[in-house]
Design an enzyme around this catalytic site. Structure first.
Site, PDB file in Angstrom:
ATOM      1  N   SER A  44       0.878  -1.240  -0.064  1.00 44.32           N
ATOM      2  CA  SER A  44       0.130   0.137   0.093  1.00 44.32           C
ATOM      3  C   SER A  44       0.892   1.281   0.107  1.00 44.32           C
ATOM      4  O   SER A  44       0.486   2.315  -0.583  1.00 44.32           O
ATOM      5  CB  SER A  44      -1.024   0.024   1.216  1.00 44.32           C
ATOM      6  OG  SER A  44      -1.775  -1.010   1.323  1.00 44.32           O
ATOM      7  N   TYR A 132       5.640 -12.317   5.063  1.00 46.54           N
ATOM      8  CA  TYR A 132       4.341 -11.829   4.369  1.00 46.54           C
ATOM      9  C   TYR A 132       4.153 -12.937   3.140  1.00 46.54           C
ATOM     10  O   TYR A 132       5.027 -12.784   2.276  1.00 46.54           O
ATOM     11  CB  TYR A 132       4.570 -10.267   3.625  1.00 46.54           C
ATOM     12  CG  TYR A 132       3.487  -9.761   3.032  1.00 46.54           C
ATOM     13  CD1 TYR A 132       2.392 -10.417   3.166  1.00 46.54           C
ATOM     14  CD2 TYR A 132       3.603  -8.600   2.297  1.00 46.54           C
ATOM     15  CE1 TYR A 132       1.208  -9.712   2.461  1.00 46.54           C
ATOM     16  CE2 TYR A 132       2.751  -7.893   1.517  1.00 46.54           C
ATOM     17  CZ  TYR A 132       1.398  -8.735   1.686  1.00 46.54           C
ATOM     18  OH  TYR A 132       0.543  -8.049   0.969  1.00 46.54           O
ATOM     19  N   LYS A 161       1.939 -12.784   7.915  1.00 43.39           N
ATOM     20  CA  LYS A 161       0.951 -11.923   7.394  1.00 43.39           C
ATOM     21  C   LYS A 161       0.279 -12.952   5.995  1.00 43.39           C
ATOM     22  O   LYS A 161       1.205 -13.228   5.174  1.00 43.39           O
ATOM     23  CB  LYS A 161       1.019 -10.711   6.787  1.00 43.39           C
ATOM     24  CG  LYS A 161       0.014  -9.747   5.978  1.00 43.39           C
ATOM     25  CD  LYS A 161       0.743  -8.585   5.485  1.00 43.39           C
ATOM     26  CE  LYS A 161      -0.333  -7.786   4.564  1.00 43.39           C
ATOM     27  NZ  LYS A 161       0.059  -6.555   3.728  1.00 43.39           N
ATOM     28  N   VAL A 202      -3.490  -6.607   8.885  1.00 46.12           N
ATOM     29  CA  VAL A 202      -2.732  -5.525   8.256  1.00 46.12           C
ATOM     30  C   VAL A 202      -3.899  -5.098   7.084  1.00 46.12           C
ATOM     31  O   VAL A 202      -4.152  -5.789   6.014  1.00 46.12           O
ATOM     32  CB  VAL A 202      -1.360  -6.181   7.723  1.00 46.12           C
ATOM     33  CG1 VAL A 202      -0.619  -5.001   6.940  1.00 46.12           C
ATOM     34  CG2 VAL A 202      -0.534  -6.734   8.750  1.00 46.12           C
TER      35      VAL A 202
END
Length: 290
Positions: A44, A132, A161, A202
């Site tokens: 992001s 991740y 994540k 998240v």
């Protein structure tokens, strides 16, 4: 232990440069609305288009702006182990609380290669590490076996994540790996993951609705899944619209419509199609965000 709502914060730009004034305001907005943590330089945050110097400067600025009032998770992953090690070492040095490292993308290492990649970084940098897993972007998935091996061998590998709809995978991770924290990497999958034992999300949506995402995860953490389910369905429409185009294009557009950032991206990301922006505006109005 880090739990709850972690905002995958955008990186605002102005005239081609990082807009640190807007960035500081975004950080304050998160702190004032009770967010548990901020991820900087994630997907992001448009990290692929940041230079090395910008990447490090954004991490350092976030740490200094937070002033220990909120957990700062630094996105330090790369598909080069040395590059990931550089960013993670820097994040530790400037005071980040943890590091999020994406599974190396494009070069498609074996599971042994993935083990060695994360193992080297965990050995060399004494910082809490979260892995991740996002196979839709990386082209490869780290296996539960490899996660289990890493968590067993390195006490600073704290969790992952998970941006995957595979709930069997989430169940396997939480069943097999003691004291391993899983975060949802997809807002719309937060409820099912937390019902299995994940500890939060998240979140992209918390860029614009931090108070609500904090409330949502708080209900789930307390085991009040009736209220958490109500929040899930309340938020479902905004969950969907924020991914009408590639993240972070819609959420940054939303923040610009809210007057918080400039509607500026770095190529190859670009502005939304006009018809999609109109759809986004309609949803933002429903939630009284504009």
């Amino acid at each position: 232990m880090l739990t709850g709502s972690i905002t995958a914060i955008v990186t605002p730009f102005k005239n081609g440069e990082v807009d640190y004034g807007a960035f500081e305001r975004l950080i304050e907005f998160q702190i004032q609305n009770g967010t548990d943590g901020i991820l900087v330089c994630g997907t992001s945050g448009e990290s692929p288009t940041l230079s090395y110097e910008e990447h490090e400067a954004v991490i350092e600025f976030a740490v200094k702006s937070a002033k220990k009032r909120i957990h700062i998770m630094a996105g330090t992953g790369a598909n080069s182990t040395e590059e990931a090690l550089r960013f993670t070492t820097f994040a530790k040095a400037v005071g980040a609380d943890s590091a999020l490292l994406v599974v190396p993308y494009y070069n498609k290492p074996t599971q042994e290669g993935l083990y060695r990649h994360f193992s080297k970084i965990a050995k060399e940098v004494d910082i809490d590490i979260y892995i991740y897993n996002i196979p839709s972007r990386t082209g490869i998935e780290i296996s539960v076996d490899t996660l289990e091996r890493l968590a067993k061998d390195h006490k600073n590998i704290k969790g992952s994540k998970e941006s995957t709809p595979n709930m069997d995978r989430i169940s396997e991770i939480l069943k097999r790996i003691p004291n391993f924290t899983v975060f949802s990497g997809d807002d719309s999958l937060t409820l099912p993951m937390m019902s299995l034992g994940a500890k939060g999300v998240v979140s992209v949506i918390s860029n614009v609705m931090p108070k609500e995402i904090k409330e949502f995860t708080s209900y789930a953490l307390k085991g009040d899944f009736e209220k958490a389910r109500d929040m899930h369905y309340y938020l479902l429409e905004i969950f969907k619209i924020m991914f009408i185009e590639t993240n972070p294009i819609p959420v940054k557009t939303a923040l610009s419509l809210m007057g918080m950032v400039k509607k500026e991206f770095r190529l190859p990301l670009c502005e939304m199609l006009p018809q999609n922006e109109e759809k986004l505006k309609e949803v933002l109005k429903k939630y009284n965000l504009i």
